[in-house]
Design a protein around this motif. Sequence first.
Motif, short mmCIF file in Angstrom:
data_model
loop_
_atom_site.label_atom_id
_atom_site.label_comp_id
_atom_site.label_asym_id
_atom_site.label_seq_id
_atom_site.Cartn_x
_atom_site.Cartn_y
_atom_site.Cartn_z
N ARG A 167 0.82 -1.21 0.00
CA ARG A 167 0.00 0.00 0.00
C ARG A 167 0.85 1.26 0.00
O ARG A 167 0.49 2.27 -0.58
CB ARG A 167 -0.87 -0.03 1.26
N ASN A 168 2.02 1.19 0.64
CA ASN A 168 2.78 2.41 0.88
C ASN A 168 4.04 2.58 0.03
O ASN A 168 4.78 3.55 0.21
CB ASN A 168 3.13 2.50 2.37
N THR A 169 4.29 1.65 -0.87
CA THR A 169 5.42 1.82 -1.79
C THR A 169 4.92 2.46 -3.07
O THR A 169 3.85 2.10 -3.58
CB THR A 169 6.09 0.46 -2.11
N ALA A 170 5.71 3.43 -3.58
CA ALA A 170 5.27 4.19 -4.75
C ALA A 170 5.54 3.43 -6.05
O ALA A 170 4.83 3.59 -7.05
CB ALA A 170 5.97 5.55 -4.78
N MET A 171 6.59 2.60 -6.03
CA MET A 171 7.00 1.87 -7.24
C MET A 171 6.22 0.55 -7.33
O MET A 171 5.59 0.15 -6.36
CB MET A 171 8.52 1.61 -7.22
N PRO A 172 6.27 -0.12 -8.51
CA PRO A 172 5.63 -1.45 -8.58
C PRO A 172 6.15 -2.36 -7.47
O PRO A 172 7.35 -2.43 -7.25
CB PRO A 172 6.05 -1.96 -9.96
N SER A 173 5.25 -3.00 -6.76
CA SER A 173 5.67 -3.84 -5.64
C SER A 173 4.88 -5.13 -5.61
O SER A 173 3.75 -5.20 -6.11
CB SER A 173 5.49 -3.08 -4.32
N ILE A 174 5.49 -6.15 -5.05
CA ILE A 174 4.82 -7.44 -4.89
C ILE A 174 5.18 -8.03 -3.54
O ILE A 174 6.20 -7.67 -2.93
CB ILE A 174 5.19 -8.47 -5.99
N LEU A 175 4.34 -8.93 -3.07
CA LEU A 175 4.63 -9.71 -1.87
C LEU A 175 4.45 -11.17 -2.24
O LEU A 175 3.34 -11.60 -2.59
CB LEU A 175 3.72 -9.30 -0.71
N VAL A 176 5.56 -11.91 -2.21
CA VAL A 176 5.54 -13.31 -2.60
C VAL A 176 5.32 -14.19 -1.37
O VAL A 176 6.03 -14.04 -0.37
CB VAL A 176 6.88 -13.70 -3.28
N GLU A 177 4.34 -15.05 -1.43
CA GLU A 177 4.16 -16.08 -0.40
C GLU A 177 4.65 -17.39 -1.02
O GLU A 177 3.96 -18.01 -1.83
CB GLU A 177 2.69 -16.19 0.01
N MET A 178 5.86 -17.79 -0.65
CA MET A 178 6.54 -18.90 -1.34
C MET A 178 5.86 -20.25 -1.13
O MET A 178 5.96 -21.13 -1.98
CB MET A 178 7.99 -18.99 -0.84
N GLY A 179 5.24 -20.40 0.04
CA GLY A 179 4.63 -21.69 0.37
C GLY A 179 4.17 -21.65 1.81
O GLY A 179 4.42 -20.68 2.52
N PHE A 180 3.49 -22.73 2.25
CA PHE A 180 2.90 -22.75 3.60
C PHE A 180 3.78 -23.53 4.57
O PHE A 180 3.99 -24.73 4.39
CB PHE A 180 1.51 -23.38 3.54
N VAL A 181 4.26 -22.83 5.60
CA VAL A 181 5.05 -23.54 6.63
C VAL A 181 4.15 -24.45 7.45
O VAL A 181 4.63 -25.35 8.15
CB VAL A 181 5.81 -22.56 7.57
N THR A 182 2.84 -24.23 7.39
CA THR A 182 1.89 -25.07 8.12
C THR A 182 1.60 -26.39 7.40
O THR A 182 0.95 -27.27 7.96
CB THR A 182 0.57 -24.31 8.34
#
Length: 290
Positions: free
Chosen positions: A243-258
Amino acid sequence: MDNKKRYKLMTWILLLAVVMTVLAPLSVTQAAGVGDVLGALAAPTAPTSEGGGILNTIFSFLFDRILGPILNIFGGGSTTTAPPPVKLPPTPPSGGPVIDSGVLRGKVIVVDPGHGGTNPGAVSNGTRESDNNLAVSLKLRDRLRQAGAKVVMTRETDRNVATAGSSLGQELQARVDIAGRNNADIFVSIHSNSNPDPSIAGAMTFFPSGKSSKLALEVQSGIIRETSAVNKGVQPATFYVLRNTAMPSILVEMGFVTNAAEAAKLQNDAYRNRIAQGIFTGIVKYFQAN
Ligand SMILES: [Zn+2]
């Protein structure tokens, strides 16, 4: 000698030449089975599936083994000298396709290993999210730097990014600030997922709500291509760092530790390499297209 006899003789000489050429190299091993002969016949030719069948094979063979060498002799033998050694591009750790990453030269990329320090993130199946995030992020950093990108890490050890005693908001803002201060071209946050249902597994990538999904789409498909993980797709999200980064941004969820199986993979060095390579190729493809 009449014409018919001459024709017959020529045919026999030609056949003998074919047989000798095929059998000569094979006789060394004394194991010239039918398969070897057929293999030797087919080897120097173009794929027979292109048409022409056995006739095409024979003509191609005649050219490659008899006419070709003769022409080379008359042509000055220039093609008989060995070609200069071909410098092969580096093989990616995954063994995946080699891509031209030249587009990354000079790009400023902030890599953000989620959590760390007093905040380990999701903890399950004997593994901590913060450790997996950092391990893959460091591998991604190395690949990006090797391709000429200017990589800025929000952290390179198991620590908080903001000063001690900061709130979660301040911790996340500290990561956003690093991206802004460095005029980053893109911001890539690396995380591991968790769910009360241990059967849930797979990789997914988030992009900021209302903004472009291009980077997320490339990175997500890169990860799936490299890891064959369950593809949970891309989704818009309102996470603080997105929400707060001005440039293109992503958040990768690589996999489930559960998920026990995925938790084990996330701790595996080879699998970590594959994820890093997938994110890397996704970033390259994003810059190639944008
Ligand atoms: Zn996380």
